[in-house]
Design a protein around this motif. Structure first.
Motif, PDB file in Angstrom:
ATOM      1  N   ILE A 140     -10.992  15.769   2.868  1.00 62.80           N
ATOM      2  CA  ILE A 140      -9.592  15.457   2.649  1.00 62.80           C
ATOM      3  C   ILE A 140      -9.130  14.222   3.408  1.00 62.80           C
ATOM      4  O   ILE A 140      -8.356  13.433   2.849  1.00 62.80           O
ATOM      5  N   ARG A 141      -9.624  14.106   4.729  1.00 66.22           N
ATOM      6  CA  ARG A 141      -9.168  12.899   5.546  1.00 66.22           C
ATOM      7  C   ARG A 141      -9.597  11.643   4.749  1.00 66.22           C
ATOM      8  O   ARG A 141      -8.954  10.648   4.442  1.00 66.22           O
ATOM      9  N   THR A 142     -10.975  11.643   4.082  1.00 66.90           N
ATOM     10  CA  THR A 142     -11.511  10.408   3.811  1.00 66.90           C
ATOM     11  C   THR A 142     -10.926  10.098   2.408  1.00 66.90           C
ATOM     12  O   THR A 142     -10.197   8.843   2.198  1.00 66.90           O
ATOM     13  N   HIS A 143     -10.465  10.963   1.423  1.00 67.34           N
ATOM     14  CA  HIS A 143      -9.803  10.648   0.211  1.00 67.34           C
ATOM     15  C   HIS A 143      -8.463  10.313   0.308  1.00 67.34           C
ATOM     16  O   HIS A 143      -7.990   9.579  -0.164  1.00 67.34           O
ATOM     17  N   SER A 144      -7.846  10.948   1.479  1.00 66.17           N
ATOM     18  CA  SER A 144      -6.274  10.695   1.616  1.00 66.17           C
ATOM     19  C   SER A 144      -6.425   9.163   2.292  1.00 66.17           C
ATOM     20  O   SER A 144      -5.347   8.225   1.847  1.00 66.17           O
ATOM     21  N   THR A 145      -7.355   8.879   3.004  1.00 64.45           N
ATOM     22  CA  THR A 145      -7.293   7.407   3.408  1.00 64.45           C
ATOM     23  C   THR A 145      -7.606   6.498   2.463  1.00 64.45           C
ATOM     24  O   THR A 145      -6.819   5.416   2.379  1.00 64.45           O
ATOM     25  N   ASP A 146      -8.109   6.966   1.500  1.00 59.39           N
ATOM     26  CA  ASP A 146      -8.651   5.766   0.409  1.00 59.39           C
ATOM     27  C   ASP A 146      -7.286   5.591  -0.577  1.00 59.39           C
ATOM     28  O   ASP A 146      -7.047   4.599  -0.961  1.00 59.39           O
ATOM     29  N   VAL A 151      -2.729   2.310  -1.967  1.00 55.28           N
ATOM     30  CA  VAL A 151      -1.231   2.087  -2.391  1.00 55.28           C
ATOM     31  C   VAL A 151      -0.707   0.808  -1.536  1.00 55.28           C
ATOM     32  O   VAL A 151       0.015   0.199  -2.021  1.00 55.28           O
ATOM     33  N   LEU A 152      -1.233   0.653  -0.299  1.00 50.90           N
ATOM     34  CA  LEU A 152      -1.132  -0.637   0.514  1.00 50.90           C
ATOM     35  C   LEU A 152      -1.484  -1.658  -0.220  1.00 50.90           C
ATOM     36  O   LEU A 152      -0.604  -2.803  -0.049  1.00 50.90           O
ATOM     37  N   GLU A 153      -2.610  -1.666  -0.818  1.00 50.55           N
ATOM     38  CA  GLU A 153      -3.145  -2.796  -1.430  1.00 50.55           C
ATOM     39  C   GLU A 153      -2.403  -3.516  -2.590  1.00 50.55           C
ATOM     40  O   GLU A 153      -2.103  -4.529  -3.064  1.00 50.55           O
ATOM     41  N   ALA A 154      -1.931  -2.448  -3.470  1.00 51.11           N
ATOM     42  CA  ALA A 154      -1.141  -2.516  -4.652  1.00 51.11           C
ATOM     43  C   ALA A 154       0.252  -3.061  -4.395  1.00 51.11           C
ATOM     44  O   ALA A 154       0.869  -4.091  -5.020  1.00 51.11           O
ATOM     45  N   ILE A 155       0.774  -2.572  -3.139  1.00 44.87           N
ATOM     46  CA  ILE A 155       2.145  -3.077  -2.467  1.00 44.87           C
ATOM     47  C   ILE A 155       1.976  -4.524  -2.354  1.00 44.87           C
ATOM     48  O   ILE A 155       2.842  -5.709  -2.897  1.00 44.87           O
ATOM     49  N   ALA A 156       0.826  -4.864  -1.608  1.00 45.43           N
ATOM     50  CA  ALA A 156       0.557  -6.353  -0.962  1.00 45.43           C
ATOM     51  C   ALA A 156       0.505  -7.093  -2.173  1.00 45.43           C
ATOM     52  O   ALA A 156       0.568  -8.373  -2.100  1.00 45.43           O
ATOM     53  N   GLU A 157      -0.385  -6.788  -3.206  1.00 43.39           N
ATOM     54  CA  GLU A 157      -0.693  -7.619  -4.340  1.00 43.39           C
ATOM     55  C   GLU A 157       0.797  -7.664  -5.404  1.00 43.39           C
ATOM     56  O   GLU A 157       0.660  -8.355  -6.483  1.00 43.39           O
ATOM     57  N   GLY A 158       1.691  -6.959  -4.997  1.00 40.65           N
ATOM     58  CA  GLY A 158       2.861  -6.791  -6.058  1.00 40.65           C
ATOM     59  C   GLY A 158       2.477  -6.308  -7.272  1.00 40.65           C
ATOM     60  O   GLY A 158       3.031  -6.610  -8.465  1.00 40.65           O
TER      61      GLY A 158
END
Length: 304
Positions: A140-146, A151-158
């Motif tokens: 659960i922790r691993t998949h949630s971190t992924d 999500v953060l990468e998508a936001i950073a890339e616009g």
């Protein structure tokens, strides 16, 4: 009768289970863990996305991801279910013709020996996570971190649009939760209401997509499976189908003929069954088992 006669254990498509939430429970816990990780480490610095505050946005993304995962019907896994409780009243009522059936006890070492013949077979202990539990499982922790990282990468890339896209490429590119690894992990998790079953499962996770045409599986002229080699020994009848209630269910019959010695070590006759111990002894001997080495008993449960 078919287990003893054919020396096989049936592995059925897990998505056709009697528990409609089968393979979906892990998604619920992952969604909660994503939110927990986010709240522990705030990432968005208060920025608004699509007019939503960061908390609402993240919950919306998680909901979208879960919906996309539930649509991935091409991921097929086949499962045979066992219980450590061989003589439990609720099991007789739920799975053994209301107590008229038979409980077949398998030797764990013999099962493992059989499973080790193919790397796509595994024996898993079912986990029954509690909603209010503070336990946080590694999967659960691993998949949630992924997910959170994606999500953060998508936001950073616009490129936040891909978070909501229904296209397959977007699902695969988003995070590894869509991999077969995740689907297999989810098979270990089950509704806590089933906890008393103390379940273990044989899981077959062969990638069926590598058989690109149905002609690779079955010869309709000779009416037989086209599997060969080790696959033929393990699954002599190949991929099969049955009509079950209002469903069509695909399945494999896993053969233990090559290592049947000591495979079955106990048989319990159901509390309402009229089968006699002598009947069991007779068919075991007839089909090549060492009947004297198998414990044959009547259930201790009593009910009408």
């Amino acid at each position: 009768m078919n287990i003893i006669k054919n020396k096989t254990v049936r592995l059925s498509d897990v998505s056709k289970s009697n528990d409609y939430r089968e393979t979906k429970w892990l998604l619920d816990y992952i969604g909660e863990e994503v939110i927990r990780q986010y709240k522990k480490h705030s990432f968005f610095d208060g920025q608004l996305i699509y007019g939503l505050d960061e908390d609402t946005f993240l919950k919306f993304v998680v909901k979208s991801i879960k919906e996309k995962m539930l649509e991935r019907s091409e991921e097929l896994f086949y499962v045979a279910c066992f219980s450590k409780e061989g003589d439990k009243l609720s099991q007789w009522r739920g799975y053994a013709d209301d107590g008229n059936g038979i409980s077949v006890g398998f030797n764990t070492d013999s099962l493992r020996k059989l499973i080790n013949k193919n790397e796509s077979l595994s024996l898993l202990q079912v986990v029954y996570p509690e909603k209010n539990s503070n336990s946080s499982f590694e999967e659960i922790r691993t998949h949630s971190t992924d997910i959170l990282q994606s999500v953060l990468e998508a936001i950073a890339e616009g490129d936040t649009k891909k978070l909501f896209s229904r296209e397959t490429y977007a699902i695969d590119g988003l995070h590894e939760i869509s991999s077969r690894v995740f689907i297999k992990d989810s098979i270990k998790y089950k509704n806590p209401s089933f906890k008393e079953e103390v379940e273990w499962r044989i899981v077959y996770d062969e990638d069926l997509d590598k058989y690109t045409n149905w002609e690779d599986w079955y010869d309709e002229v000779q009416d037989k499976s086209l599997l060969s080699g080790e696959m033929k020994l393990l699954f002599p009848y190949g991929l099969q189908f049955k009509a079950y209630r209002n469903k069509i269910v695909s399945f494999f019959d896993l053969s233990f003929k090559t290592c049947m010695k000591n495979m079955i070590n106990e048989i319990i006759i159901g509390p309402k069954s009229e089968v006699q111990e002598g009947d069991i002894h007779q068919i075991l001997s007839y089909y090549g088992y060492e009947a004297t080495d198998i414990n044959i008993i009547k259930s201790d449960s009593t009910y009408r």
